[in-house]
Enzyme design. Structure first.
Site, PDB file in Angstrom:
ATOM      1  N   ASP A 196      36.111  49.724  45.929  1.00 29.73           N
ATOM      2  CA  ASP A 196      37.516  49.675  46.329  1.00 29.73           C
ATOM      3  C   ASP A 196      37.672  49.009  47.692  1.00 29.73           C
ATOM      4  O   ASP A 196      36.899  49.271  48.621  1.00 29.73           O
ATOM      5  CB  ASP A 196      38.090  51.091  46.418  1.00 29.73           C
ATOM      6  CG  ASP A 196      38.022  51.836  45.081  1.00 29.73           C
ATOM      7  OD1 ASP A 196      37.180  51.482  44.244  1.00 29.73           O
ATOM      8  OD2 ASP A 196      38.825  52.765  44.887  1.00 29.73           O
ATOM      9  N   HIS A 258      44.576  51.183  40.083  1.00 34.52           N
ATOM     10  CA  HIS A 258      45.715  50.781  40.916  1.00 34.52           C
ATOM     11  C   HIS A 258      46.223  49.396  40.557  1.00 34.52           C
ATOM     12  O   HIS A 258      47.196  48.954  41.184  1.00 34.52           O
ATOM     13  CB  HIS A 258      45.328  50.824  42.394  1.00 34.52           C
ATOM     14  CG  HIS A 258      45.410  52.191  42.987  1.00 34.52           C
ATOM     15  ND1 HIS A 258      46.512  52.654  43.662  1.00 34.52           N
ATOM     16  CD2 HIS A 258      44.529  53.215  42.976  1.00 34.52           C
ATOM     17  CE1 HIS A 258      46.303  53.894  44.066  1.00 34.52           C
ATOM     18  NE2 HIS A 258      45.098  54.260  43.663  1.00 34.52           N
TER      19      HIS A 258
END
Length: 606
Positions: A196, A258
């Site tokens: 991430d 996301h």
């Protein structure tokens, strides 16, 4: 932070309560387009979420507090998403001619987007467009390091995203939802797996500065969750895609949880923010957000690195006997489902949202809503054995020990996380997993400074390098042509000597590993010491070039009665003789026969 998920879950099951939410759409049934109503619904939803989450996040540096906050935010999101899905289903049943408000069609052709891009004027700032090259991508990386860097012009963003969508569509026709990442083949080749980044541009630029820009033999794989939380996800996407369009084999990107619209529409404080980032940089352009969502739906779900590893954002699955072919056939060209009615829904949801736990079996997760799962050690082991891969690499979670990685499930599962100082408060390190030609080699951790400070550092380094370069140029100009030629010859001689000593002191085994010639060096030292004890004068003379032994003995006799300075020169001469004697013993040849060595011997004798 309070979490209303239990209340929301109760409301979802009650159709009468759900129908109340339809009143604002019933009043305008006769006029207005579905797109207008969709934008009204999304804005109304965003404003309500913003009001609910405005006081939900406090300033904390504790990992436990951050972790609880993050879990509560995602728990709330999943509950709201389930609630919104129920509303959408009722709308589709009541008005079938309008279709589903949540279903964003994936157009087979990019002509509409291309026509829109043609009508956009070029703005001031960095320009990147077709033909895409690595040189242009490197220039973009340098531009983003500048303190005065502005958002990338809108026209360039459109052109990069349209070309990336076409490339991913062609890739999906051959490999489905799993992209094939070639393992490094040469000793010099590297593959870097990053986790991430969440809009933290400084981490991506720091990684490229430390490990080199993407290039053939220096490839990168980003494992999802580039969007949200940070304020520079747009620049990260365009930078990575610029490299991928120039050379598809140097950049690979997976999809994360996301990379979806409903999370992107949430405010920054509530774990989202990407849609609001795009709106702040490119005002009054909702179509650009739609284009980003189209790109997200085309991103692969997982990557396969030979037989070494499967790289997937969330983790493994609640369904038994899942193989890589099942993952390839996932219908990923859509927003992730929350109403898990089919096996395909469960596979896509688990690939993006699943977490591991340290025991065996699959359990329902209490951390991310009521229908996400946690998979155990036995699930990882059976998956690796069934699909003949050595390990599973995931991201999706900040490691508990605030490191850039976490190893679980008997070293078959690795979590890699590349957002250092996550959210600006966690004080964690980021990590990058490095593959070489023999497999996963190591994890390099880092801690990137804030973006403004990193850009200032890059400017300072540029000024220092320019100043150093000018100083070297001035010194070279003072030397003149003859002096520069002599300096070049000296450097060549030093490099040749270093290479010779490297070959004498080290060797490669059958597996290509570098080993020191310990036995040979010890034997040479023993032989030299024995000769020196028997006849130290002859030992010294034997190390000198032929014809110089008499002169060497006379010099050694004179140095016994010389001054302190002459004694120092004698010790230097002896060290040179010892080094040459060792080299002769190890290699079986006389390096002292070289003219350059003779000159140095004569100078030291003088």
């Amino acid at each position: 932070m309070g979490c209303p998920s239990s209340k929301r879950a109760d409301v979802v099951s009650k159709e009468s309560d759900v129908r109340v939410e339809l009143d604002f759409l019933e009043d305008e049934e006769s006029d207005g387009s579905p797109g207008d109503r969709r934008s009204e619904a999304s804005s109304r939803k965003a404003s309500s979420r913003k009001s609910r989450g405005s006081n939900s996040v406090g300033d904390t540096s504790s990992f436990d507090a951050w972790h609880r906050m993050e879990q509560a935010v995602e728990d709330e999101y999943l509950a709201e998403e389930q609630y919104d899905t129920a509303i959408d289903d009722l709308l589709a049943q009541r008005h079938p001619h309008r279709g589903s408000l949540k279903a964003l069609p994936i157009l087979e052709s990019t002509k509409m987007w291309q026509d829109m891009a043609v009508g956009i004027d070029y703005e001031d700032g960095f320009f990147i467009g077709e033909p895409f090259t690595l040189k242009k991508a490197n220039e973009l990386a340098r531009y983003l390091r500048r303190p005065d860097a502005n958002p990338i012009p809108r026209r360039c963003v459109y052109e990069v995203l349209i070309a990336a969508c076409e490339q991913l569509e062609a890739q999906a026709r051959t490999s489905g939802a799993v992209q094939i990442v070639p393992p490094p083949q040469k000793k010099s080749d590297k593959l870097f797996v990053c986790g991430d980044t969440h809009g933290q541009l400084q981490d991506v630029l720091w990684i490229f500065q430390e490990h080199g820009n993407p290039a053939p033999g220096n490839a990168y794989l980003f494992n999802g969750d580039i969007a949200d939380r940070g304020s520079n996800a747009t620049e990260i996407f365009i930078l990575l895609l610029a490299y991928k369009l120039a050379a598809p084999e140097v950049i690979f990107v997976n999809r994360g949880n996301h990379e979806q619209r409903d999370l992107n529409e949430r405010p920054f404080a509530n774990g989202g923010g990407f849609a609001w980032e795009v709106r702040s940089k490119y005002p009054h352009d909702e179509r650009l957000i739609d284009l980003f969502q189209r790109f997200f739906c085309l991103m692969p779900v997982a990557s396969l690195i030979g037989s070494w590893a499967l790289v997937i954002h969330g983790g493994l699955f609640r369904d038994p006997d899942v193989n890589i072919e099942d993952i390839k056939t996932i219908d990923s060209r859509r927003q992730p489902p929350t109403n898990l009615t089919s096996r395909d829904d469960r596979l896509l949801f688990d690939a993006l949202w699943a977490d591991p736990h340290n025991d065996d079996g699959v359990i329902m997760s209490n951390n991310r809503g009521g229908y996400s799962i946690q998979f155990g050690r036995d699930v990882t082991k059976s998956f690796c054995e069934r699909n003949k891969v050595q390990s599973v690499i995931r991201s999706h979670q900040l490691p508990k020990k605030m490191r850039g990685y976490e190893i679980q499930h008997d070293a078959m599962l690795l979590t890699i996380f590349s957002a250092s100082n996550y959210g600006g408060v966690c004080r964690n390190r980021g990590g990058v997993l490095i593959f070489d030609d023999k497999g996963p080699a190591e994890v390099k951790e880092f801690y990137a400074p804030p973006l403004d400070r990193f850009r200032d550092m890059c400017t300072e380094n540029l000024l220092d390098s320019s100043r150093t370069g000018l100083q070297h140029w001035y010194a070279a100009a003072k030397l003149g042509e003859i002096g520069r030629r002599q300096r070049q010859e000296t450097r060549s001689a030093i490099q040749s000597a270093n290479e010779s000593w490297f070959q004498l002191l080290y060797k490669f085994d059958a597996q290509g590993r570098l080993l020191q010639r310990t036995k040979e060096i010890e034997e040479a030292l023993k032989n030299y010491e024995a000769e020196q004890q028997l006849n130290p004068v002859n030992a010294k003379c034997s190390a000198m070039p032929e014809g110089d032994s008499c002169r060497s003995s006379s010099i050694s006799s004179r140095t016994q009665s010389s001054t302190l300075s002459n004694k120092k020169s004698q010790r230097i001469s002896e060290r040179i003789s010892v080094s040459k004697r060792l080299s002769d013993r190890i290699s079986g040849k006389r390096l002292s026969d070289r003219k350059s060595d003779r000159k140095s011997d004569r100078k030291s004798d003088r």
